[in-house]
Design a protein around this motif. Structure first.
Motif, PDB file in Angstrom:
ATOM      1  N   ASN A 269      -7.943   1.736  -1.899  1.00  0.00           N
ATOM      2  CA  ASN A 269      -6.993   2.845  -2.036  1.00  0.00           C
ATOM      3  C   ASN A 269      -6.717   3.187  -3.499  1.00  0.00           C
ATOM      4  OD1 ASN A 269      -6.039   3.808   0.679  1.00  0.00           O
ATOM      5  ND2 ASN A 269      -5.847   1.608   0.936  1.00  0.00           N
ATOM      6  N   VAL A 270      -6.694   2.163  -4.350  1.00  0.00           N
ATOM      7  CA  VAL A 270      -6.562   2.434  -5.785  1.00  0.00           C
ATOM      8  C   VAL A 270      -7.794   3.232  -6.244  1.00  0.00           C
ATOM      9  CG1 VAL A 270      -6.374   1.402  -8.078  1.00  0.00           C
ATOM     10  CG2 VAL A 270      -5.207   0.349  -6.141  1.00  0.00           C
TER      11      VAL A 270
ATOM     12  N   TRP B 243      -7.419  -7.996   2.438  1.00  0.00           N
ATOM     13  CA  TRP B 243      -6.300  -7.433   1.668  1.00  0.00           C
ATOM     14  C   TRP B 243      -6.740  -6.940   0.302  1.00  0.00           C
ATOM     15  CZ3 TRP B 243      -2.475  -5.454   3.984  1.00  0.00           C
ATOM     16  CH2 TRP B 243      -2.025  -6.000   5.204  1.00  0.00           C
TER      17      TRP B 243
ATOM     18  N   LEU C 194      -8.853   2.315  11.440  1.00  0.00           N
ATOM     19  CA  LEU C 194      -8.008   3.224  12.202  1.00  0.00           C
ATOM     20  C   LEU C 194      -7.128   4.054  11.272  1.00  0.00           C
ATOM     21  CD1 LEU C 194      -7.689   3.778  15.114  1.00  0.00           C
ATOM     22  CD2 LEU C 194      -6.042   1.916  15.313  1.00  0.00           C
ATOM     23  N   PHE C 195      -6.498   3.401  10.300  1.00  0.00           N
ATOM     24  CA  PHE C 195      -5.616   4.121   9.377  1.00  0.00           C
ATOM     25  C   PHE C 195      -6.409   4.982   8.406  1.00  0.00           C
ATOM     26  CE2 PHE C 195      -2.457   1.224  10.897  1.00  0.00           C
ATOM     27  CZ  PHE C 195      -1.244   1.832  10.642  1.00  0.00           C
TER      28      PHE C 195
ATOM     29  N   TRP D 208      -5.883   9.112 -14.362  1.00  0.00           N
ATOM     30  CA  TRP D 208      -6.330   8.826 -12.995  1.00  0.00           C
ATOM     31  C   TRP D 208      -7.714   8.204 -13.001  1.00  0.00           C
ATOM     32  CZ3 TRP D 208      -2.776   8.075  -9.894  1.00  0.00           C
ATOM     33  CH2 TRP D 208      -1.731   8.969  -9.644  1.00  0.00           C
TER      34      TRP D 208
ATOM     35  N   VAL E  60       0.845  -1.196   0.000  1.00  0.00           N
ATOM     36  CA  VAL E  60       0.000   0.000   0.000  1.00  0.00           C
ATOM     37  C   VAL E  60       0.880   1.245   0.000  1.00  0.00           C
ATOM     38  CG1 VAL E  60      -1.735   1.318   1.270  1.00  0.00           C
ATOM     39  CG2 VAL E  60      -1.905  -1.167   1.169  1.00  0.00           C
TER      40      VAL E  60
ATOM     41  N   THR F 115      -8.662  -3.694   0.902  1.00  0.00           N
ATOM     42  CA  THR F 115      -7.832  -2.567   1.325  1.00  0.00           C
ATOM     43  C   THR F 115      -6.996  -2.027   0.176  1.00  0.00           C
ATOM     44  OG1 THR F 115      -7.755  -3.441   3.541  1.00  0.00           O
ATOM     45  CG2 THR F 115      -6.037  -1.871   2.953  1.00  0.00           C
ATOM     46  N   ILE F 116      -6.425  -2.928  -0.606  1.00  0.00           N
ATOM     47  CA  ILE F 116      -5.619  -2.444  -1.731  1.00  0.00           C
ATOM     48  C   ILE F 116      -6.530  -1.754  -2.752  1.00  0.00           C
ATOM     49  CG2 ILE F 116      -4.166  -3.169  -3.671  1.00  0.00           C
ATOM     50  CD1 ILE F 116      -3.147  -5.423  -1.694  1.00  0.00           C
TER      51      ILE F 116
ATOM     52  N   ILE G 163      -7.424   4.534 -13.664  1.00  0.00           N
ATOM     53  CA  ILE G 163      -6.927   3.803 -12.478  1.00  0.00           C
ATOM     54  C   ILE G 163      -8.052   3.657 -11.456  1.00  0.00           C
ATOM     55  CG2 ILE G 163      -5.335   3.992 -10.506  1.00  0.00           C
ATOM     56  CD1 ILE G 163      -3.351   5.345 -12.484  1.00  0.00           C
TER      57      ILE G 163
ATOM     58  N   TYR H  65       2.461   1.645  -3.290  1.00  0.00           N
ATOM     59  CA  TYR H  65       1.493   2.085  -4.287  1.00  0.00           C
ATOM     60  C   TYR H  65       1.322   3.599  -4.213  1.00  0.00           C
ATOM     61  CZ  TYR H  65      -3.082   3.561  -5.878  1.00  0.00           C
ATOM     62  OH  TYR H  65      -4.101   4.272  -6.441  1.00  0.00           O
TER      63      TYR H  65
ATOM     64  N   PHE I  85       0.625   7.256  12.542  1.00  0.00           N
ATOM     65  CA  PHE I  85       0.700   5.966  11.861  1.00  0.00           C
ATOM     66  C   PHE I  85       1.969   5.219  12.259  1.00  0.00           C
ATOM     67  CE2 PHE I  85      -2.021   7.838   8.185  1.00  0.00           C
ATOM     68  CZ  PHE I  85      -3.167   7.606   8.930  1.00  0.00           C
TER      69      PHE I  85
ATOM     70  N   MET J  63       0.922  13.726 -14.848  1.00  0.00           N
ATOM     71  CA  MET J  63      -0.445  13.511 -14.406  1.00  0.00           C
ATOM     72  C   MET J  63      -0.742  14.554 -13.344  1.00  0.00           C
ATOM     73  SD  MET J  63      -0.480   9.418 -14.439  1.00  0.00           S
ATOM     74  CE  MET J  63      -2.028   8.953 -13.677  1.00  0.00           C
ATOM     75  N   PRO J  64      -1.957  15.123 -13.389  1.00  0.00           N
ATOM     76  CA  PRO J  64      -2.243  16.204 -12.441  1.00  0.00           C
ATOM     77  C   PRO J  64      -2.217  15.709 -10.995  1.00  0.00           C
ATOM     78  CG  PRO J  64      -4.232  15.494 -13.566  1.00  0.00           C
ATOM     79  CD  PRO J  64      -3.104  14.775 -14.218  1.00  0.00           C
ATOM     80  N   LEU J  65      -1.670  16.515 -10.086  1.00  0.00           N
ATOM     81  CA  LEU J  65      -1.497  16.084  -8.708  1.00  0.00           C
ATOM     82  C   LEU J  65      -2.003  17.083  -7.679  1.00  0.00           C
ATOM     83  CD1 LEU J  65       2.027  14.519  -8.248  1.00  0.00           C
ATOM     84  CD2 LEU J  65      -0.191  13.433  -7.987  1.00  0.00           C
ATOM     85  N   ASN J  66      -1.703  18.348  -7.896  1.00  0.00           N
ATOM     86  CA  ASN J  66      -1.901  19.302  -6.801  1.00  0.00           C
ATOM     87  C   ASN J  66      -2.658  20.525  -7.276  1.00  0.00           C
ATOM     88  OD1 ASN J  66      -1.737  20.342  -4.267  1.00  0.00           O
ATOM     89  ND2 ASN J  66       0.468  20.664  -4.262  1.00  0.00           N
TER      90      ASN J  66
ATOM     91  N   THR K 258      -8.621   7.854   9.742  1.00  0.00           N
ATOM     92  CA  THR K 258      -7.756   8.974  10.124  1.00  0.00           C
ATOM     93  C   THR K 258      -7.343   9.784   8.902  1.00  0.00           C
ATOM     94  OG1 THR K 258      -6.979   7.629  11.964  1.00  0.00           O
ATOM     95  CG2 THR K 258      -5.670   9.566  11.413  1.00  0.00           C
ATOM     96  N   LEU K 259      -7.034   9.076   7.810  1.00  0.00           N
ATOM     97  CA  LEU K 259      -6.700   9.765   6.564  1.00  0.00           C
ATOM     98  C   LEU K 259      -7.867  10.650   6.117  1.00  0.00           C
ATOM     99  CD1 LEU K 259      -4.130   9.306   4.710  1.00  0.00           C
ATOM    100  CD2 LEU K 259      -5.713   8.186   3.176  1.00  0.00           C
TER     101      LEU K 259
ATOM    102  N   PHE L  38      -7.803   6.941  -3.504  1.00  0.00           N
ATOM    103  CA  PHE L  38      -6.698   7.870  -3.265  1.00  0.00           C
ATOM    104  C   PHE L  38      -6.465   8.836  -4.432  1.00  0.00           C
ATOM    105  CE2 PHE L  38      -2.674   9.626  -1.990  1.00  0.00           C
ATOM    106  CZ  PHE L  38      -2.871   9.763  -0.625  1.00  0.00           C
ATOM    107  N   PRO L  39      -6.469   8.359  -5.686  1.00  0.00           N
ATOM    108  CA  PRO L  39      -6.213   9.303  -6.786  1.00  0.00           C
ATOM    109  C   PRO L  39      -7.277  10.402  -6.896  1.00  0.00           C
ATOM    110  CG  PRO L  39      -5.991   7.032  -7.531  1.00  0.00           C
ATOM    111  CD  PRO L  39      -6.608   6.987  -6.171  1.00  0.00           C
TER     112      PRO L  39
ATOM    113  N   MET M   6       1.286   3.535  15.510  1.00  0.00           N
ATOM    114  CA  MET M   6       0.412   2.379  15.270  1.00  0.00           C
ATOM    115  C   MET M   6       1.216   1.228  14.671  1.00  0.00           C
ATOM    116  SD  MET M   6      -2.982   4.042  13.561  1.00  0.00           S
ATOM    117  CE  MET M   6      -3.847   5.409  14.293  1.00  0.00           C
TER     118      MET M   6
ATOM    119  N   PHE N 111      -6.008  13.739  -6.000  1.00  0.00           N
ATOM    120  CA  PHE N 111      -5.229  14.437  -7.030  1.00  0.00           C
ATOM    121  C   PHE N 111      -6.152  15.096  -8.042  1.00  0.00           C
ATOM    122  CE2 PHE N 111      -2.166  10.698  -6.253  1.00  0.00           C
ATOM    123  CZ  PHE N 111      -1.592  11.343  -5.177  1.00  0.00           C
TER     124      PHE N 111
END
Lengths: 388, 531
Positions: free
Chosen positions: B434-435, B427, B357-358, B462, A16, B430-431, B465, A19, A66, A32-35, B361-362, B438-439, A69, B442
């Motif tokens: 996030n794929v 697993w 928990l992780f 993105w 993770v 969770t993977i 993905i 990744y 983290f 690729m756009p990010l911010n 929090t994010l 998370f993007p 943890m 962005f």
């Protein structure tokens, strides 16, 4: 838990983390756009800096929390022979981890408050632009100059965004971020921007200016901007406003002051010419040609390219009761609107209205039906003016 | 055990049979099961809608659906997931577990319990039937902002009545939970000995009672504006479209905590079990939960900073929002301290709890970022907020619910679930989650607005993905279905305690527990409650 399982678990966490890290690096390398954009105004740059400060703060907090943890997960496991402690509270610890976050939050609130106060200073503007959202286009009024600009999705993007498009979206430059009439604003000028809407709520957003603001029917909200660098800045409607919410972009051309003054003069001349055309009489061919253009930009979004409409939502114009009925009714509904149909009397002048109505009455086999019923097939600007 | 006692048990365990067992059920376990199954079905219906969204967004241009239908997908996906999947799953767990955790035989109002469940299928039949109506399904966003929502065709009254029914169902569920906990605790089960899951549910129930009528009021005003000539939200008639937003979010923000608090409760049960260590800071957990709930009534306008409000208002709602980070932080630190120097094992419920928990929090971090008004002017209505609330809702709340299901499934069925499949489920979820999400951070920062069926080509990579992540996450959830079916059908027998480190009254009952949980109230001591 066995060592084997521990390895598996670690691999998972690592995967993770990898990744996220590799995604970020990959994106940075491949454009690729990010911010967030840093933008071209004092406001947008302050907002960007604030964004980065908070991002760094939460990243550091995240790494610490983290980290603790993860340390616990790797070390305090039964498979490593860890024996559970039995403590279940610590007033000191609890006070500490209440106070520290409060201090961090106050530290964040101070610059945030300063930026907010700065953003709210709408006084002392040198000019005022009024932005009105419509389904699905923008109207811009330069209040001091009396100039009005209507700005809708550019024709190429509009063709490419249809189902079974005649143009591939990949080949369109600035796909969905180009308009037919971009607005022009002077640089180094404090511009007050008023936002409102005619039908539903929209939101006017150009990221490079550093803010977005809802355009709400019945309300006028004020904001301001002062663009530092000449350039072309693009944005989109940012509040769901119906079917074509994704298709009403915003394009701002920021130019030096002299260029802006020249542009305004051209606009004034064009508007005068267009007002004069309202008194002219056109041939049917002229009306049909002009009408087709207007139909594509103003009507096709709902009534579709071939006038077929969308069943249950947007009525078909092919042999439709209005399109093949008396001209007066047709003019009335286009002028004043009805239900979802917007009123076009503000948006189009008499010549444009005459052209688009004539186009609809003669296209898609409507001409035959109209002549059979004995209604007028051609509408002139004077007819529209009489109905207004 | 005397003959009479045995006889009594057998008598009470006499279950009704056939369809009547479910239709007329007044049993907290059967109703809990129905809630959970209903939630699972809705999770897949809402998930299918998400798949349509991700399919259309896989590349620029419109390939599959009309923009109007796309808007219906985003709108109904949210309504189904919030009101159909997450809330019923929470109520289902409450139904199953609260009587067992407080030492009661059943819920306080069994018949009302039956009704509050059976309203749900009808409410969703109303909502989903709008897809076949003139004008289509609701497409103005789940927030139902006027004037846009009033442009909806015949579906509007169905949407509004569906919301009314859902509200009635939730309020009845909440009343039942409050009455049960206040009146039916076993001797010695004082309030400060209640398991955290029960505590979070009492607080949630009070939030429901306070918030749902507000939503009902807001949608009723929509109804009268559309059909009875009122102008609450019509500026032309002297009304105010922003009023709806204020009223809606006065419901909407407590609603966020209605969704998340039960999940907090679940992981507060699970982490101590697998750390073999008592929950750290029990009292501060209770107070933090109550503070979060209380503050949730004073932050609603942070959902509408861009609507425009006076500077003082913006500052107030910014500070109030930031303040919520304090009790939320306390909870995260307490969970971490519970794990600290424990003796942890990582069965599936623990894995999902650590996931919460992780990743919660994010989501909390991005929530804090958006609470800062000046930067929210950039984040608002972009994919950044989509990333934020999906992090909180999916790996935050849905993972919590899944953790609870794995944790109590052996108790419910009497059999251990397949641990290997459970780990695969964790697993892969969770993977892929996030794929999937998370993007989106962005994309939002780079300027992609939310609720759009088509986008500029710079956002293509993105989005592809994300769509792949979405498909993988959706498919991974089929493992859960398989694990549950397999566990119901049989497997290794579960002990009464199920987990080595488990405490609490529910683990003193046999697995599976008798039809009526505690016919004789147990006696609860301080040592039993906090160990």
């Amino acid at each position: 838990m066995s060592v084997d399982k521990l390895k598996k678990a670690m691999c998972g966490v690592l995967a993770v983390a990898l990744y996220l890290a590799s995604g970020t690096v990959f994106a940075a390398l491949t454009d690729m756009p990010l911010n967030l954009t840093r933008g071209v105004t004092e406001t947008s740059q302050r907002v960007y800096d604030l964004h980065m400060i908070i991002l760094y703060i939460v990243t550091v907090i995240g790494i610490i929390v983290f980290g603790v943890m993860c340390w616990s997960i790797f070390h305090h496991r039964k498979s490593k022979g860890a024996v559970a402690a039995q403590f279940h509270h610590s007033t000191t610890a609890e006070i500490i981890w209440t106070i520290i976050p409060i201090i961090i939050l106050v530290a964040m609130a101070v610059p945030a408050t300063k930026t907010l106060v700065f953003m709210e200073q709408t006084s002392d503007a040198e000019m005022t632009l009024k932005v009105t959202g419509y389904q699905w286009k923008w109207r811009y009024d330069y209040l001091e100059e009396g100039v009005t600009i209507w700005s809708a999705l550019h024709e190429d993007s509009n063709k490419a965004r249809q189902r079974d498009p005649s143009i591939d979206p990949e080949t369109v430059e600035n796909y969905l971020l180009e308009v037919d009439n971009p607005i022009v604003l002077p640089v180094d000028t404090k511009i007050r921007i008023l936002t409102t809407a005619d039908d539903v709520i929209h939101a006017w957003w150009v990221p490079a200016l550093g803010w977005k603001r809802d355009a709400i029917p019945g309300f006028i909200t004020d904001n301001w901007t002062n663009i530092k660098e000449p350039g072309i800045y693009r944005g989109q409607c940012a509040e769901l406003c119906g079917r074509d919410h994704a298709f009403m972009p915003i394009v701002v051309h920021a130019v030096p002051k002299a260029e802006y003054v020249a542009w305004i003069e051209t606009q004034k001349a064009e508007q005068a010419a267009s007002a004069a055309s309202a008194n002219k009489t056109f041939t049917k061919d002229e009306l049909m040609r002009k009408g087709e253009q207007i139909y594509t930009t103003q009507c096709a979004a709902c009534h579709q390219a071939e006038g077929q409409g969308i069943e249950g939502v947007f009525p078909s114009l092919v042999g439709g009761a209005i399109a093949t009925g008396p001209a007066a009714d047709h003019i009335d509904i286009v002028l004043n609107g009805k239900n979802l149909m917007p009123a076009f009397k503000e948006q189009l002048n008499d010549a444009e209205l005459a052209a688009v109505i004539t186009f609809e009455r003669n296209k898609w086999g409507n001409y035959e039906k109209i002549t059979a019923k004995g209604h007028a097939d051609v509408v002139q600007p004077a007819d529209v003016k009489a109905t207004r | 055990m005397s003959y009479a006692a045995v006889h009594d048990d057998v008598h009470h365990d006499h279950k009704p049979t056939g369809i009547g067992r479910w239709l007329f059920s007044t049993n907290h376990k059967d109703i809990g099961t129905m809630y959970m199954v209903f939630a699972l079905i809705m999770f897949f219906i809402g998930g299918a809608m998400a798949m349509v969204i991700r399919l259309e967004l896989f590349q620029p241009g419109l390939q599959f659906v009309d923009p109007q239908f796309f808007n219906s997908m985003t709108t109904v996906h949210a309504l189904v997931m919030i009101f159909g999947a997450v809330m019923p799953a929470g109520v289902g767990l409450a139904n199953w577990m609260i009587p067992m955790m407080i030492g009661a035989p059943d819920m306080a109002f069994p018949r009302m319990n039956n009704m509050s469940f059976w309203i749900l299928p009808f409410a969703f039949a109303l909502l989903l039937s709008t897809f076949f109506m003139q004008g289509g399904a609701p497409a103005g966003g789940w927030t139902m902002y006027p004037p846009l929502v009033l442009q909806l065709g015949d579906g509007l009254p169905f949407l509004i009545f569906a919301v009314h029914f859902l509200g009635i169902s939730s309020i009845m569920g909440a009343i039942n939970i409050i009455a049960t906990v206040f009146n039916m605790r076993a001797p010695g089960m004082t309030f400060m000995r209640l398991p955290l899951f029960v505590w979070t549910w009492i607080i949630t129930a009070f939030l429901l009672i306070a918030a749902m009528p507000v939503l009902a009021g807001a949608v009723t005003m929509l109804l009268t504006d559309k059909y009875f000539g009122t102008a609450f939200f019509d500026a032309a008639g002297g009304g105010d479209p922003v009023l709806f937003q204020h009223v809606f979010w006065f419901f909407g923000h407590p609603e966020v905590y209605i969704l998340v608090l039960p999940s907090f409760g679940i992981i507060s049960q699970i982490i101590p079990t697998f750390a073999r260590k008592p929950l750290f800071g029990y009292a501060s957990m209770v107070y933090a939960t109550a503070s979060i709930a209380f503050l949730s009534f004073f932050v609603w306008a942070h959902h509408m900073f861009t609507a425009g409000m006076p500077l003082a208002g913006e500052l107030f709602f910014m500070y109030a929002t930031m303040a919520i980070a304090v009790p939320t932080g306390v909870k995260v630190f307490n969970w971490t301290a519970t794990m600290w120097r424990g003796s942890m094992t990582f069965e599936t419920p623990m894995l999902f709890s650590i996931g919460v928990l992780f990743m919660f929090t994010l989501g909390g971090f991005t929530g804090l970022m958006m609470g800062i008004t000046p930067v929210d002017f950039q984040y608002h209505d972009t994919y950044f907020i989509v990333a934020h609330f999906h992090y909180v809702l999916v790996p935050g709340i849905v993972f919590g619910i899944i953790a609870g299901v794995y944790y109590w499934l052996p108790k419910w069925t009497g059999y251990m679930y397949d641990e290997t499949l459970g780990k695969w489920h964790f697993w892969l979820s969770t993977i892929s989650v996030n794929v999937l999400f998370f993007p989106m951070h962005f994309l939002g920062l780079a300027g992609m607005p939310r609720r759009i069926p088509d986008y500029n080509t710079q956002f293509t990579d993105w989005n592809q993905i994300i769509s792949i992540g979405g498909l993988a996450f959706g498919l991974s959830q089929l493992i859960l279905v398989w694990v549950v079916i397999k566990c119901v059908r049989g497997g290794e027998k579960a002990t009464d305690q199920v987990w080595e480190g488990a405490h609490g009254l529910e683990f003193t009952l046999p697995s599976p527990p008798p039809f009526h949980s505690f016919t004789t109230p147990p006696k609860v001591t301080e040592a039993m409650a906090h160990s």
